[in-house]
Write a protein that holds these residues in place. Structure first.
Motif, PDB file in Angstrom:
ATOM      1  N   LEU A   1      32.969  36.135 127.782  1.00 25.03           N
ATOM      2  CA  LEU A   1      32.199  35.139 127.676  1.00 25.03           C
ATOM      3  C   LEU A   1      31.584  34.639 129.111  1.00 25.03           C
ATOM      4  O   LEU A   1      33.102  34.162 129.531  1.00 25.03           O
ATOM      5  N   ASP A   2      31.244  34.004 129.593  1.00 22.77           N
ATOM      6  CA  ASP A   2      30.496  32.619 130.797  1.00 22.77           C
ATOM      7  C   ASP A   2      31.049  31.564 130.262  1.00 22.77           C
ATOM      8  O   ASP A   2      31.356  31.386 128.553  1.00 22.77           O
ATOM      9  N   ALA A   3      31.765  30.968 130.982  1.00 19.24           N
ATOM     10  CA  ALA A   3      31.937  29.307 130.981  1.00 19.24           C
ATOM     11  C   ALA A   3      30.765  28.181 130.563  1.00 19.24           C
ATOM     12  O   ALA A   3      29.623  29.176 131.192  1.00 19.24           O
ATOM     13  N   PRO A   4      31.081  27.317 129.605  1.00 22.14           N
ATOM     14  CA  PRO A   4      29.942  26.296 129.049  1.00 22.14           C
ATOM     15  C   PRO A   4      29.013  25.877 130.738  1.00 22.14           C
ATOM     16  O   PRO A   4      30.465  25.899 132.041  1.00 22.14           O
ATOM     17  N   LYS A   5      28.036  25.369 130.732  1.00 22.96           N
ATOM     18  CA  LYS A   5      27.607  25.404 132.303  1.00 22.96           C
ATOM     19  C   LYS A   5      26.785  23.643 131.689  1.00 22.96           C
ATOM     20  O   LYS A   5      26.487  22.882 132.898  1.00 22.96           O
ATOM     21  N   GLN A   6      26.701  22.843 131.029  1.00 20.19           N
ATOM     22  CA  GLN A   6      26.712  21.865 130.090  1.00 20.19           C
ATOM     23  C   GLN A   6      27.138  20.751 131.105  1.00 20.19           C
ATOM     24  O   GLN A   6      28.479  20.848 131.645  1.00 20.19           O
ATOM     25  N   ASN A   7      26.979  19.267 131.784  1.00 21.23           N
ATOM     26  CA  ASN A   7      27.759  18.753 132.028  1.00 21.23           C
ATOM     27  C   ASN A   7      28.568  17.920 131.490  1.00 21.23           C
ATOM     28  O   ASN A   7      28.265  17.100 130.374  1.00 21.23           O
ATOM     29  N   LEU A   8      29.784  17.677 131.029  1.00 15.75           N
ATOM     30  CA  LEU A   8      30.798  17.151 130.599  1.00 15.75           C
ATOM     31  C   LEU A   8      31.395  16.196 131.397  1.00 15.75           C
ATOM     32  O   LEU A   8      31.409  16.255 132.953  1.00 15.75           O
TER      33      LEU A   8
ATOM     34  N   LYS B   1      27.936  13.487 126.149  1.00 16.64           N
ATOM     35  CA  LYS B   1      26.502  13.080 125.216  1.00 16.64           C
ATOM     36  C   LYS B   1      26.789  14.467 123.749  1.00 16.64           C
ATOM     37  O   LYS B   1      27.049  15.509 124.506  1.00 16.64           O
ATOM     38  N   ILE B   2      26.294  14.053 122.627  1.00 12.19           N
ATOM     39  CA  ILE B   2      26.999  14.502 122.115  1.00 12.19           C
ATOM     40  C   ILE B   2      26.025  16.341 122.263  1.00 12.19           C
ATOM     41  O   ILE B   2      26.607  17.287 121.659  1.00 12.19           O
ATOM     42  N   ASP B   3      25.161  15.588 122.194  1.00  9.75           N
ATOM     43  CA  ASP B   3      24.040  17.355 122.058  1.00  9.75           C
ATOM     44  C   ASP B   3      24.441  17.729 123.601  1.00  9.75           C
ATOM     45  O   ASP B   3      24.274  19.347 123.072  1.00  9.75           O
ATOM     46  N   ASP B   4      25.147  17.918 124.794  1.00 13.84           N
ATOM     47  CA  ASP B   4      25.263  18.530 126.021  1.00 13.84           C
ATOM     48  C   ASP B   4      27.207  19.230 125.046  1.00 13.84           C
ATOM     49  O   ASP B   4      27.243  19.818 125.083  1.00 13.84           O
ATOM     50  N   ILE B   5      28.027  18.094 124.030  1.00 11.15           N
ATOM     51  CA  ILE B   5      28.939  19.155 123.739  1.00 11.15           C
ATOM     52  C   ILE B   5      28.416  19.896 122.538  1.00 11.15           C
ATOM     53  O   ILE B   5      29.321  21.011 122.701  1.00 11.15           O
ATOM     54  N   VAL B   6      27.408  19.569 121.942  1.00  8.66           N
ATOM     55  CA  VAL B   6      27.511  21.380 121.170  1.00  8.66           C
ATOM     56  C   VAL B   6      26.278  22.471 121.650  1.00  8.66           C
ATOM     57  O   VAL B   6      27.041  23.383 121.091  1.00  8.66           O
ATOM     58  N   ALA B   7      26.069  21.684 122.802  1.00 16.57           N
ATOM     59  CA  ALA B   7      25.044  23.135 123.377  1.00 16.57           C
ATOM     60  C   ALA B   7      26.485  23.650 124.199  1.00 16.57           C
ATOM     61  O   ALA B   7      26.514  24.926 124.540  1.00 16.57           O
ATOM     62  N   ALA B   8      27.985  22.959 124.817  1.00 20.22           N
ATOM     63  CA  ALA B   8      28.440  23.767 125.256  1.00 20.22           C
ATOM     64  C   ALA B   8      29.592  24.895 124.177  1.00 20.22           C
ATOM     65  O   ALA B   8      29.311  25.803 125.224  1.00 20.22           O
ATOM     66  N   ALA B   9      29.940  23.769 123.135  1.00 20.02           N
ATOM     67  CA  ALA B   9      30.414  25.599 122.155  1.00 20.02           C
ATOM     68  C   ALA B   9      29.726  26.143 122.072  1.00 20.02           C
ATOM     69  O   ALA B   9      30.205  27.094 121.921  1.00 20.02           O
ATOM     70  N   HIS B  10      27.622  26.164 121.664  1.00 18.80           N
ATOM     71  CA  HIS B  10      27.463  27.211 120.942  1.00 18.80           C
ATOM     72  C   HIS B  10      26.799  28.117 121.984  1.00 18.80           C
ATOM     73  O   HIS B  10      26.864  29.640 121.611  1.00 18.80           O
ATOM     74  N   SER B  11      27.481  27.382 123.959  1.00 16.40           N
ATOM     75  CA  SER B  11      27.418  28.802 124.482  1.00 16.40           C
ATOM     76  C   SER B  11      28.045  29.804 124.547  1.00 16.40           C
ATOM     77  O   SER B  11      28.573  30.953 124.970  1.00 16.40           O
ATOM     78  N   VAL B  12      29.356  29.353 123.835  1.00 15.87           N
ATOM     79  CA  VAL B  12      30.512  29.827 124.087  1.00 15.87           C
ATOM     80  C   VAL B  12      30.664  30.137 122.251  1.00 15.87           C
ATOM     81  O   VAL B  12      31.866  30.591 121.751  1.00 15.87           O
TER      82      VAL B  12
ATOM     83  N   HIS C   1      34.877  21.013 113.572  1.00 15.55           N
ATOM     84  CA  HIS C   1      35.432  21.552 114.487  1.00 15.55           C
ATOM     85  C   HIS C   1      35.653  22.858 115.425  1.00 15.55           C
ATOM     86  O   HIS C   1      34.833  23.566 114.012  1.00 15.55           O
ATOM     87  N   GLY C   2      36.329  23.455 115.617  1.00 15.77           N
ATOM     88  CA  GLY C   2      36.079  25.154 116.671  1.00 15.77           C
ATOM     89  C   GLY C   2      37.709  26.147 115.131  1.00 15.77           C
ATOM     90  O   GLY C   2      38.313  25.050 115.292  1.00 15.77           O
ATOM     91  N   ALA C   3      37.579  26.499 115.217  1.00 17.08           N
ATOM     92  CA  ALA C   3      37.883  27.292 114.248  1.00 17.08           C
ATOM     93  C   ALA C   3      38.788  27.994 115.592  1.00 17.08           C
ATOM     94  O   ALA C   3      40.006  28.781 114.670  1.00 17.08           O
ATOM     95  N   GLN C   4      38.180  28.561 115.915  1.00 17.97           N
ATOM     96  CA  GLN C   4      39.514  29.295 117.442  1.00 17.97           C
ATOM     97  C   GLN C   4      39.430  28.805 118.608  1.00 17.97           C
ATOM     98  O   GLN C   4      38.807  27.876 119.494  1.00 17.97           O
ATOM     99  N   VAL C   5      40.854  28.556 119.722  1.00 14.26           N
ATOM    100  CA  VAL C   5      41.113  28.261 120.962  1.00 14.26           C
ATOM    101  C   VAL C   5      40.641  29.393 121.416  1.00 14.26           C
ATOM    102  O   VAL C   5      41.240  30.870 121.054  1.00 14.26           O
ATOM    103  N   LEU C   6      39.534  29.295 122.415  1.00 15.60           N
ATOM    104  CA  LEU C   6      39.087  30.442 123.385  1.00 15.60           C
ATOM    105  C   LEU C   6      40.103  30.842 124.370  1.00 15.60           C
ATOM    106  O   LEU C   6      41.486  29.532 125.249  1.00 15.60           O
ATOM    107  N   LEU C   7      39.918  31.792 125.085  1.00 19.79           N
ATOM    108  CA  LEU C   7      41.212  32.525 126.112  1.00 19.79           C
ATOM    109  C   LEU C   7      40.855  32.870 127.450  1.00 19.79           C
ATOM    110  O   LEU C   7      39.303  33.969 127.498  1.00 19.79           O
TER     111      LEU C   7
END
Length: 208
Positions: free
Chosen positions: A47-54, A142-153, A172-178
């Motif tokens: 997976l690529d890293a999220p591209k959203q601005n947090l 922003k919650i929309d950016d957080i959701v988009a970042a999560a969806h991207s991974v 919340h997520g069910a997994q920890v990503l490595l």
């Protein structure tokens, strides 16, 4: 007082997410690496890293593309008021980190993104997160950016909401990503993965 409703919802790309304490099964099509063997289940392709601005809890921009490079990273989407899975998961990560020596710990970062930014203020979230590790990185935005970042991974969280019965629902997520030092997501840990398995993988990647 409104209750916190616990539900399990289907997630993106065959993954499952949990809210308030439930964890889903493995992503469809997941495989495991063999050379060297990792305890983490591997994605079919990195997976690529999220591209959203947090932003971090000091209000500084956090560029995933840059910050997930040159160090092994554990990335998790959760929230401080979670009654069970989030603190348990962060506790397991904390235990794994304590198994590394000082030099190794400097080459690993733990990043947690809040899925409840309205209640996880920087001060409150930071205080909660420091219980697990003084150097753990908390992110908000922003919650929309957080959701988009999560969806991207492939973590399918949704914005918090109040249902018809007045219960406040947070996912919340069910997994920890490595993520490996090249900034690619190589695998994930299901909720309940032992700190020993995480520690084994961290040592394996640090020794490559």
């Amino acid at each position: 007082m409104r209750a916190l409703r616990c539900v399990v919802s289907a997630l993106l790309a065959g993954l499952l997410l949990a809210s308030c304490g439930d964890a889903g099964p493995a992503p469809t099509g997941a495989t495991t690496t063999s050379t060297p063997p990792l305890k983490a289940a591997a994605f079919p392709s990195p997976l690529d890293a999220p591209k959203q601005n947090l932003v971090d809890l000091q209000g500084r921009p956090f560029d995933f593309g840059q910050r997930l490079r040159d160090r092994v990273t554990l990335l998790y989407f959760g929230y401080a008021n979670c009654p069970d899975v989030c603190p348990t998961t962060m506790g397991d990560i904390s235990q794994a980190m304590r198994g590394l020596d000082e030099g190794q710990r400097k080459r690993v970062q733990v990043v947690m993104v809040t899925s409840d930014p309205a209640r996880d203020t920087p001060e409150a979230f930071g205080t909660w997160l420091r219980q697990f590790g003084p150097d753990f990185v908390g992110l908000t935005g922003k919650i929309d950016d957080i959701v988009a970042a999560a969806h991207s991974v492939n973590i399918g969280i949704e914005p918090p909401k109040t249902d018809a019965g007045g219960d406040y629902e947070v996912t919340h997520g069910a997994q920890v990503l490595l993520f490996t030092p090249d900034g690619k997501g190589a695998g994930y840990y299901r909720s309940g993965t032992s700190s020993a398995d995480m520690l084994s993988d961290l040592r394996t990647l640090l020794n490559r």
